[in-house]
Motif scaffolding. Structure first.
Motif, PDB file in Angstrom:
ATOM      1  N   SER A  16     -10.475 -35.277 -29.159  1.00  0.00           N
ATOM      2  CA  SER A  16     -11.435 -36.334 -29.504  1.00  0.00           C
ATOM      3  C   SER A  16     -11.870 -37.138 -28.294  1.00  0.00           C
ATOM      4  N   GLN A  17     -11.287 -36.854 -27.140  1.00  0.00           N
ATOM      5  CA  GLN A  17     -11.638 -37.588 -25.927  1.00  0.00           C
ATOM      6  C   GLN A  17     -13.029 -37.187 -25.461  1.00  0.00           C
ATOM      7  N   PRO A  18     -13.920 -38.143 -25.227  1.00  0.00           N
ATOM      8  CA  PRO A  18     -15.275 -37.792 -24.781  1.00  0.00           C
ATOM      9  C   PRO A  18     -15.241 -37.052 -23.445  1.00  0.00           C
ATOM     10  N   LEU A  19     -16.095 -36.057 -23.324  1.00  0.00           N
ATOM     11  CA  LEU A  19     -16.216 -35.324 -22.070  1.00  0.00           C
ATOM     12  C   LEU A  19     -16.873 -36.195 -21.008  1.00  0.00           C
ATOM     13  N   VAL A  20     -16.505 -35.934 -19.757  1.00  0.00           N
ATOM     14  CA  VAL A  20     -17.076 -36.672 -18.630  1.00  0.00           C
ATOM     15  C   VAL A  20     -17.524 -35.669 -17.574  1.00  0.00           C
ATOM     16  N   ALA A  21     -18.378 -36.137 -16.673  1.00  0.00           N
ATOM     17  CA  ALA A  21     -18.811 -35.282 -15.577  1.00  0.00           C
ATOM     18  C   ALA A  21     -17.595 -34.806 -14.795  1.00  0.00           C
ATOM     19  N   GLY A  22     -17.547 -33.529 -14.513  1.00  0.00           N
ATOM     20  CA  GLY A  22     -16.404 -32.925 -13.831  1.00  0.00           C
ATOM     21  C   GLY A  22     -15.517 -32.122 -14.745  1.00  0.00           C
ATOM     22  N   ASN A  23     -15.626 -32.350 -16.069  1.00  0.00           N
ATOM     23  CA  ASN A  23     -14.903 -31.497 -17.010  1.00  0.00           C
ATOM     24  C   ASN A  23     -15.533 -30.105 -17.037  1.00  0.00           C
ATOM     25  N   CYS A  24     -14.720 -29.114 -17.319  1.00  0.00           N
ATOM     26  CA  CYS A  24     -15.223 -27.756 -17.549  1.00  0.00           C
ATOM     27  C   CYS A  24     -14.591 -27.252 -18.837  1.00  0.00           C
ATOM     28  N   VAL A  25     -15.432 -26.789 -19.758  1.00  0.00           N
ATOM     29  CA  VAL A  25     -14.949 -26.382 -21.071  1.00  0.00           C
ATOM     30  C   VAL A  25     -15.564 -25.044 -21.469  1.00  0.00           C
ATOM     31  N   THR A  26     -14.952 -24.423 -22.465  1.00  0.00           N
ATOM     32  CA  THR A  26     -15.538 -23.214 -23.047  1.00  0.00           C
ATOM     33  C   THR A  26     -16.227 -23.573 -24.355  1.00  0.00           C
ATOM     34  N   VAL A  27     -17.282 -22.809 -24.690  1.00  0.00           N
ATOM     35  CA  VAL A  27     -17.981 -22.952 -25.967  1.00  0.00           C
ATOM     36  C   VAL A  27     -18.032 -21.550 -26.569  1.00  0.00           C
ATOM     37  N   GLU A  28     -17.284 -21.338 -27.676  1.00  0.00           N
ATOM     38  CA  GLU A  28     -17.046 -19.974 -28.132  1.00  0.00           C
ATOM     39  C   GLU A  28     -17.034 -19.838 -29.654  1.00  0.00           C
ATOM     40  N   PRO A  29     -18.187 -20.027 -30.296  1.00  0.00           N
ATOM     41  CA  PRO A  29     -18.234 -19.783 -31.736  1.00  0.00           C
ATOM     42  C   PRO A  29     -18.122 -18.297 -32.044  1.00  0.00           C
ATOM     43  N   GLY A  30     -17.712 -18.001 -33.247  1.00  0.00           N
ATOM     44  CA  GLY A  30     -17.607 -16.607 -33.663  1.00  0.00           C
ATOM     45  C   GLY A  30     -17.712 -16.465 -35.168  1.00  0.00           C
ATOM     46  N   ILE A  31     -17.952 -15.264 -35.605  1.00  0.00           N
ATOM     47  CA  ILE A  31     -17.894 -14.910 -37.029  1.00  0.00           C
ATOM     48  C   ILE A  31     -17.078 -13.626 -37.135  1.00  0.00           C
ATOM     49  N   TYR A  32     -16.084 -13.644 -38.033  1.00  0.00           N
ATOM     50  CA  TYR A  32     -15.181 -12.505 -38.198  1.00  0.00           C
ATOM     51  C   TYR A  32     -15.102 -12.185 -39.697  1.00  0.00           C
ATOM     52  N   VAL A  33     -15.562 -11.000 -40.072  1.00  0.00           N
ATOM     53  CA  VAL A  33     -15.600 -10.604 -41.483  1.00  0.00           C
ATOM     54  C   VAL A  33     -14.617  -9.451 -41.677  1.00  0.00           C
ATOM     55  N   PRO A  34     -13.483  -9.688 -42.302  1.00  0.00           N
ATOM     56  CA  PRO A  34     -12.505  -8.610 -42.505  1.00  0.00           C
ATOM     57  C   PRO A  34     -13.094  -7.452 -43.313  1.00  0.00           C
ATOM     58  N   ARG A  35     -12.665  -6.252 -42.998  1.00  0.00           N
ATOM     59  CA  ARG A  35     -13.184  -5.067 -43.684  1.00  0.00           C
ATOM     60  C   ARG A  35     -12.846  -5.094 -45.172  1.00  0.00           C
ATOM     61  N   GLN A  36     -11.720  -5.674 -45.531  1.00  0.00           N
ATOM     62  CA  GLN A  36     -11.278  -5.647 -46.922  1.00  0.00           C
ATOM     63  C   GLN A  36     -11.901  -6.750 -47.778  1.00  0.00           C
TER      64      GLN A  36
ATOM     65  N   ALA B  52     -17.104 -22.193 -43.574  1.00  0.00           N
ATOM     66  CA  ALA B  52     -17.316 -21.614 -42.244  1.00  0.00           C
ATOM     67  C   ALA B  52     -15.999 -21.358 -41.537  1.00  0.00           C
ATOM     68  N   SER B  53     -15.022 -22.237 -41.752  1.00  0.00           N
ATOM     69  CA  SER B  53     -13.728 -22.071 -41.069  1.00  0.00           C
ATOM     70  C   SER B  53     -12.984 -20.829 -41.540  1.00  0.00           C
ATOM     71  N   GLN B  54     -13.345 -20.290 -42.711  1.00  0.00           N
ATOM     72  CA  GLN B  54     -12.715 -19.057 -43.178  1.00  0.00           C
ATOM     73  C   GLN B  54     -13.218 -17.851 -42.386  1.00  0.00           C
ATOM     74  N   PHE B  55     -14.406 -17.991 -41.806  1.00  0.00           N
ATOM     75  CA  PHE B  55     -14.975 -16.904 -41.013  1.00  0.00           C
ATOM     76  C   PHE B  55     -14.907 -17.174 -39.508  1.00  0.00           C
ATOM     77  N   CYS B  56     -14.529 -18.394 -39.137  1.00  0.00           N
ATOM     78  CA  CYS B  56     -14.273 -18.734 -37.732  1.00  0.00           C
ATOM     79  C   CYS B  56     -13.060 -19.657 -37.699  1.00  0.00           C
ATOM     80  N   PRO B  57     -11.860 -19.094 -37.725  1.00  0.00           N
ATOM     81  CA  PRO B  57     -10.651 -19.908 -37.871  1.00  0.00           C
ATOM     82  C   PRO B  57     -10.180 -20.596 -36.592  1.00  0.00           C
ATOM     83  N   HIS B  58     -10.837 -20.340 -35.460  1.00  0.00           N
ATOM     84  CA  HIS B  58     -10.373 -20.950 -34.214  1.00  0.00           C
ATOM     85  C   HIS B  58     -11.245 -22.142 -33.829  1.00  0.00           C
ATOM     86  N   PHE B  59     -10.761 -22.906 -32.863  1.00  0.00           N
ATOM     87  CA  PHE B  59     -11.464 -24.108 -32.405  1.00  0.00           C
ATOM     88  C   PHE B  59     -12.647 -23.706 -31.527  1.00  0.00           C
ATOM     89  N   ILE B  60     -13.568 -24.634 -31.339  1.00  0.00           N
ATOM     90  CA  ILE B  60     -14.781 -24.374 -30.587  1.00  0.00           C
ATOM     91  C   ILE B  60     -14.516 -23.975 -29.136  1.00  0.00           C
TER      92      ILE B  60
END
Length: 481
Positions: free
Chosen positions: A412-432, A387-395
């Protein structure tokens, strides 16, 4: 009591009247549509910044309990130039702004208890002094007297005096622990001289950045409100940009449309150079040339956000400019969307970004197997690697005053109330990549939302930006009737 409180606020503002033209940033007097009477920057009074500085000092004393005296030095950002006498738009250091609210370049914040060994530090700010010739070209600056009045701090001096005063302090208080970031982003030339001076004293330094980030990562209700507004503005801008898209649209036209829609809704400016990637350009993660034409039946991936009241949004959406997903595009899109939905549901106190990332790879791996892009029967480790070959970036990452906010925090630090984060999965398939079915080649898809962690779970701040297939089908079809 109310009358006394009003009178006190009025006196504070009247004190600034004489300095109104000399302040280098908006005030409630000059910009009453943006700031309340007590605000230093929108939503935050001088008392808020005093509390933040006190909290930082307490963290420093707890971490280095053997030291009785502490000196914490935090630099502002400096101006950058694209050509002689042609500056880029100035953006203040988020760490410095969080602790002061001061918007001018080439300043230094010093928190110190060397005068009394007390638990409450004294605040000193070193700033550029007023200069009539410079202000003729660049506009007013606060100077030391204006900065002291605006921020309601103990002392403020010309930044020219800082090297001498620091040298005297280092010599007269040899046991004082100095907190200093040796590698801040975009420091002023004067800060480089400060670092050189302290190194010549052979003093040991401790970097305060991780402590500042520990504070900044937990947003107050007002900070979340600013983030919510930044996301609302960007979400509306995405909707309008989608409506303006069509076959053979120029990427820079979509860029301009998004920028316009954000600014007319109150955004200060875009939070970063957006990605507007049509066709196989979307398989380049940080494509920012934005100078090509999006052809008929291609997808466009837009990663964009705005800054509102110094807080940022960072949203990604992918859609078909012709209004309809082709079968291969739809399969990949629904796979990414299904994964993203599951990851957003997992966002809650106690879960770490690292755990979310590992789960993203598992979920993406399962979808890629289902689509016959990855082979069946592999181990969990092999599935994640594939999967990391098709989504090489972090979550994702923390979000706040900076896009990649508080980068010193462990993933690795657990999230706590008041944190704001992005959640951004992707799939990237090179043309070649000929080992994959042709229907998937040259397709890049990412879906990104901005998530505020709450005591009860989470709030999706960017939920108003269309991402469900039926919402996109309806939005894009209506505009083509």
């Amino acid at each position: 009591m109310r009358l006394a409180r009003f009178s006190r606020l009025l006196r504070q503002q009247l004190t600034l009247v004489g300095a109104r033209r000399s302040l280098g940033q908006p005030t409630a007097l000059s910009h009453p549509h943006l700031l309340r009477p007590r605000d230093v920057i929108p939503g935050f009074s001088a008392a808020v910044f005093a509390d933040r500085r006190q909290a930082l000092f307490e963290l420093a004393r707890q971490e280095q309990a053997d030291a009785k005296q502490h000196v914490i030095i935090v630099p502002s950002a400096s101006k950058c130039f694209m050509a002689p006498d042609v500056p880029f738009l100035f953006r203040q250091s988020a760490d410095f702004l969080y602790l002061t609210g001061f918007q001018e370049p080439d300043a230094l914040l010093v928190l110190s208890n060397v005068a009394s060994d007390a638990s409450k530090p004294e605040t000193t700010l070193f700033v550029r002094e007023r200069d009539a010739a410079r202000e003729l070209w660049e506009g007013p600056c606060s100077g030391s007297s204006g900065a002291q009045q605006l921020l309601q701090i103990e002392r403020s001096y010309s930044n020219d005096q800082f090297p001498r005063m620091l040298k005297e302090l280092a010599e007269s208080h040899p046991d004082a622990l100095i907190w200093l970031d040796l590698h801040p982003i975009n420091p002023s030339p004067s800060y480089a001289r400060v670092v050189k001076l302290l190194r010549e004293t052979s003093r040991a330094f401790v970097n305060p950045r991780h402590l500042i980030h520990r504070l900044r990562a937990v947003k107050s209700d007002q900070e979340v409100a600013h983030l919510r507004r930044a996301c609302s503005i960007a979400s509306d801008a995405f909707r309008e940009t989608m409506r303006a898209s069509h076959a053979r649209v120029h990427e820079h036209r979509l860029y301009a449309k998004f920028d316009y829609e954000c600014r007319i809704r109150g955004a200060e400016y875009l939070a970063y150079i957006p990605v507007v990637a049509g066709g196989d350009r979307a398989t380049t993660i940080h494509y920012i040339r934005n100078d090509a034409v999006v052809r008929e039946n291609e997808l466009v991936l837009m990663d964009a956000g705005c800054q509102y009241a110094n807080y940022c949004s960072d949203i990604t959406r992918t859609w078909p400019v012709s209004g309809v997903f082709r079968p291969g595009q739809r399969d990949l899109y629904e796979a990414v969307l299904a994964v993203q939905r599951q990851l957003v549901r997992l966002c809650a106190p106690g879960v770490s970004l690292q755990q979310l990332h590992e789960q993203m790879l598992r979920l993406l791996g399962a979808e890629l197997v289902r689509l016959r892009i990855l082979p069946e029967g592999g181990s969990d480790a092999a599935l994640q690697h594939g999967a990391s070959q098709f989504c090489p970036h972090f979550i994702g990452h923390h979000l706040g005053m900076d896009i990649h906010d508080c980068d010193s925090l462990s993933r690795s630090q657990p999230l706590v109330a008041g944190n704001c984060v992005t959640v951004e999965p992707g799939i990237y398939v090179p043309r070649q990549l000929t080992t994959v079915s042709a229907r998937y080649r040259g397709v890049g898809i990412r879906i990104e939302d901005n998530i505020a962690i709450t005591a009860a779970g989470h709030e999706n701040l960017s939920a108003a930006a269309p991402k469900e297939v039926h919402d996109l089908d309806k939005l894009l079809a209506v505009e083509r009737v």
